[in-house]
Design an enzyme around this catalytic site. Structure first.
Site, PDB file in Angstrom:
ATOM      1  N   HIS A   1       0.821  -1.213  -0.163  1.00 29.13           N
ATOM      2  CA  HIS A   1       0.104  -0.013   0.039  1.00 29.13           C
ATOM      3  C   HIS A   1       0.836   1.266  -0.124  1.00 29.13           C
ATOM      4  O   HIS A   1       0.366   2.317   0.137  1.00 29.13           O
ATOM      5  CB  HIS A   1      -1.076  -0.072   1.247  1.00 29.13           C
ATOM      6  CG  HIS A   1      -2.027  -1.108   1.378  1.00 29.13           C
ATOM      7  ND1 HIS A   1      -2.286  -1.536   2.309  1.00 29.13           N
ATOM      8  CD2 HIS A   1      -2.693  -1.523  -0.004  1.00 29.13           C
ATOM      9  CE1 HIS A   1      -3.574  -2.612   2.039  1.00 29.13           C
ATOM     10  NE2 HIS A   1      -3.571  -2.618   0.567  1.00 29.13           N
TER      11      HIS A   1
ATOM     12  N   LYS B   1       7.039  -4.463 -10.538  1.00 32.34           N
ATOM     13  CA  LYS B   1       6.699  -4.152 -11.633  1.00 32.34           C
ATOM     14  C   LYS B   1       6.180  -2.700 -12.005  1.00 32.34           C
ATOM     15  O   LYS B   1       6.758  -1.999 -12.621  1.00 32.34           O
ATOM     16  CB  LYS B   1       5.656  -4.842 -12.296  1.00 32.34           C
ATOM     17  CG  LYS B   1       5.514  -5.119 -13.722  1.00 32.34           C
ATOM     18  CD  LYS B   1       4.413  -6.179 -14.059  1.00 32.34           C
ATOM     19  CE  LYS B   1       4.415  -7.489 -13.800  1.00 32.34           C
ATOM     20  NZ  LYS B   1       3.261  -8.254 -14.281  1.00 32.34           N
TER      21      LYS B   1
ATOM     22  N   ASP C   1       7.786   3.170 -13.217  1.00 34.10           N
ATOM     23  CA  ASP C   1       7.162   4.379 -12.776  1.00 34.10           C
ATOM     24  C   ASP C   1       5.665   4.291 -13.054  1.00 34.10           C
ATOM     25  O   ASP C   1       5.180   5.609 -13.219  1.00 34.10           O
ATOM     26  CB  ASP C   1       8.121   5.559 -13.496  1.00 34.10           C
ATOM     27  CG  ASP C   1       9.611   5.922 -12.876  1.00 34.10           C
ATOM     28  OD1 ASP C   1       9.622   5.320 -11.965  1.00 34.10           O
ATOM     29  OD2 ASP C   1      10.198   5.805 -13.677  1.00 34.10           O
TER      30      ASP C   1
ATOM     31  N   LYS D   1      -3.191  -8.898  -6.708  1.00 34.63           N
ATOM     32  CA  LYS D   1      -3.433  -9.648  -7.859  1.00 34.63           C
ATOM     33  C   LYS D   1      -4.955 -10.490  -7.304  1.00 34.63           C
ATOM     34  O   LYS D   1      -4.797 -10.554  -5.936  1.00 34.63           O
ATOM     35  CB  LYS D   1      -2.381 -10.512  -7.959  1.00 34.63           C
ATOM     36  CG  LYS D   1      -2.484 -11.652  -9.317  1.00 34.63           C
ATOM     37  CD  LYS D   1      -1.798 -10.623 -10.225  1.00 34.63           C
ATOM     38  CE  LYS D   1      -1.632 -11.381 -11.478  1.00 34.63           C
ATOM     39  NZ  LYS D   1      -0.752 -10.654 -12.449  1.00 34.63           N
TER      40      LYS D   1
HETATM   41  N1  GLU Z   1      -2.189  -8.991 -15.520  1.00 35.64           N
HETATM   42  C1  GLU Z   1      -1.315  -8.162 -16.012  1.00 35.64           C
HETATM   43  C2  GLU Z   1       0.183  -8.131 -15.307  1.00 35.64           C
HETATM   44  O1  GLU Z   1       0.405  -9.205 -14.809  1.00 35.64           O
HETATM   45  C3  GLU Z   1      -1.709  -6.670 -16.189  1.00 35.64           C
HETATM   46  C4  GLU Z   1      -1.989  -5.858 -14.763  1.00 35.64           C
HETATM   47  C5  GLU Z   1      -2.693  -4.632 -14.899  1.00 35.64           C
HETATM   48  O2  GLU Z   1      -2.897  -4.175 -15.969  1.00 35.64           O
HETATM   49  O3  GLU Z   1      -3.137  -4.136 -13.915  1.00 35.64           O
HETATM   50  O4  GLU Z   1       0.944  -7.415 -15.331  1.00 35.64           O
END
Ligand code: GLU
Length: 476
Positions: A69, A99, A104, A111
């Protein structure tokens, strides 16, 4: 044909991510408390809900994990797969945090997962499951444009996202930004042009940038550029198909494609569009004209090639098959396709791995653009496209009248064109993938002990998150 998915893990997936994190954290200057706060999952929501399917009731198991968060909203896709479990969703949520940081995108990681095989349900049943899952998220405050914003992942797409946004809207009629509660929506329902192909296109931009550098290419025994390179793709879903298509269109030769139940190879190259059409029609790749069918679908990973693109699920290259992988460059389009043990074997062989937390970040990057579009309530390019076009036309007119020469209609159209939404999305994505790779390379060059790109990616990501914690003043 032996149908297999390499999902029997050597370790827990989340533990593997922690292993990558700990290895990188050695190179980050930050108090242990901050590093621990970053590493673990903030909120794990496991739910069970009943849905009326196949004339009876079925209790569905599902998850949403918010890993960090430190920035809000949190962001990450929703996976529909019979292999979903808490460990997997936690690992994937953690990967989302790193990621977003690398590219950025100002979100924390999250998830979701629903433990079903979508192939076993009708469209009506899938709609009921998706709407019920969404209402469970609403109930516990696990969805909202400023809270947590889902997106597509393995087994889901625009259709599921449209059910999610519609369900959210029904419960939040007065919320002016409600379209921003989910991304990857159809364009007619608040989606953005370019999102569908974004992850695959990001993979292409990332590999192209890596191979644009003579020294980097030379180290792999390759020339610079994409044209002429031999490529194998595992997975012909949204990510794998689009990645294959962009490589093919740039002159690469797709010599192998694998799916969950089949795999084919051809020295002369496979056209991604033909492979996809055949797979849709026959439910298998076996027997596509001009190709050879492999005995086992996993065998495709072991084909000699310049670039191997695992674009399916995690754990595909592991202890068992790593020594037999014969590529020079692994481009991780999927999340977690290479286990830490396999990585050690591959690095020793000199294989370069462009890691998932950078390479497949194109999806979330364009999701960010979609979310910005939803919050600003205006399409990118709407205000300036025509203005740009008029200015370009004025310039061309002035040049033509001063030189006395006229451009052809085609030349004029190419130059006068104002940037529309898709142009801007592609340009933003391209810039992000180029810039983020060079940031990772810079991290590597600042510390000679960092010899692989994954560690460089984690260090780059963690450093940025540490800074944002310091700014929050959470740890005085
Ligand atoms: N599921 C995709 C990933 O693993 C996209 C996530 C998204 O766009 O929030 O990066």
């Amino acid at each position: 044909m032996a149908k297999k998915l390499n999902l029997q893990r050597e370790n827990n997936f989340f533990d593997d991510v922690v292993k990558y994190f700990d290895n990188a954290a050695k190179y980050v200057k930050a108090p242990v408390g901050i590093l621990d706060q970053i590493k673990y999952c903030n909120s794990v929501y496991r739910m069970k809900f009943p849905v009326k399917v196949k004339g009876g009731y079925e209790v569905i198991e599902a998850y949403r994990v918010e890993h960090s968060h430190h920035k809000l909203p949190t962001k990450g896709g929703i996976r529909y797969s019979e292999h979903v479990n808490q460990d997997e969703v936690m690992a994937l949520a953690a990967l989302m945090t790193y990621k977003c940081s690398i590219v950025d995108v100002p979100f924390g990681g999250a998830k979701g997962g629903v433990k079903i095989n979508p192939r076993n349900y009708s469209e009506d049943e899938l709609e009921r499951i998706t709407r019920r899952y969404t209402s469970e998220l609403i109930k516990k405050n696990f969805i909202g444009p400023g809270i947590d914003v889902p997106a597509p992942d393995y087994g889901t797409g625009e259709r599921e996202m449209s059910w999610i946004v519609d369900t959210y809207n029904t419960f939040n009629m007065s919320e002016i930004n409600s379209l921003g509660c989910v991304t990857g929506k159809p364009v007619g329902q608040g989606g953005i042009r370019g999102r569908r192909e974004a992850t695959g296109l990001g993979v292409f931009y990332g590999v192209r940038q890596y191979l644009s550098d003579t020294a980097r290419a030379k180290k792999l025994g390759l020339s610079t550029g994409i044209a002429g390179k031999t490529v194998v793709v595992q997975g012909l879903g949204n990510v794998g198909y689009h990645a294959a298509k962009f490589f093919y269109e740039s002159g690469a030769i797709i010599i192998g494609i694998g799916e969950w139940n089949s795999a084919i190879v051809s020295k002369n190259g496979i056209k991604p569009d033909e492979a996809l059409a055949y797979f849709k029609q026959h439910g298998t790749l076996d027997g596509l004209k001009g190709t050879k069918t492999l005995k086992s679908n996993l065998q495709v990973l072991e084909e000699p090639c310049d670039i191997l693109i695992p674009a399916a699920l995690e754990n595909q290259i592991n202890n068992e098959n790593a020594a037999r992988i014969k590529t020079k460059l692994i481009a991780e389009a999927a999340n977690g396709p290479v286990t830490p043990e396999a990585e050690q074997i591959l690095l020793k062989k000199g294989t370069v791995i462009i890691p998932d937390i950078y390479l497949n970040a194109g999806g979330v990057t364009v999701s960010y653009f979609e979310w910005l579009k939803n919050l600003s309530h205006v399409r990118f390019g709407r205000l300036e496209k025509r203005y740009q076009q008029n200015m370009n036309n004025n310039l061309i007119d002035a040049i033509e009248s001063s030189t006395g020469k006229k451009l052809s209609k085609a030349q004029r159209m190419m130059i006068d064109h104002g940037a529309d939404e898709k142009d801007l999305v592609y340009s933003g994505l391209e810039d992000t993938m180029i810039d983020s790779l060079e940031q990772m390379i810079e991290t590597q060059s600042q510390n000679k002990k960092i010899t692989d790109l994954r560690t460089a990616a984690f260090v780059t990501a963690i450093n940025k998150i540490v800074v944002s914690y310091e700014k929050l003043g959470v740890f005085p």
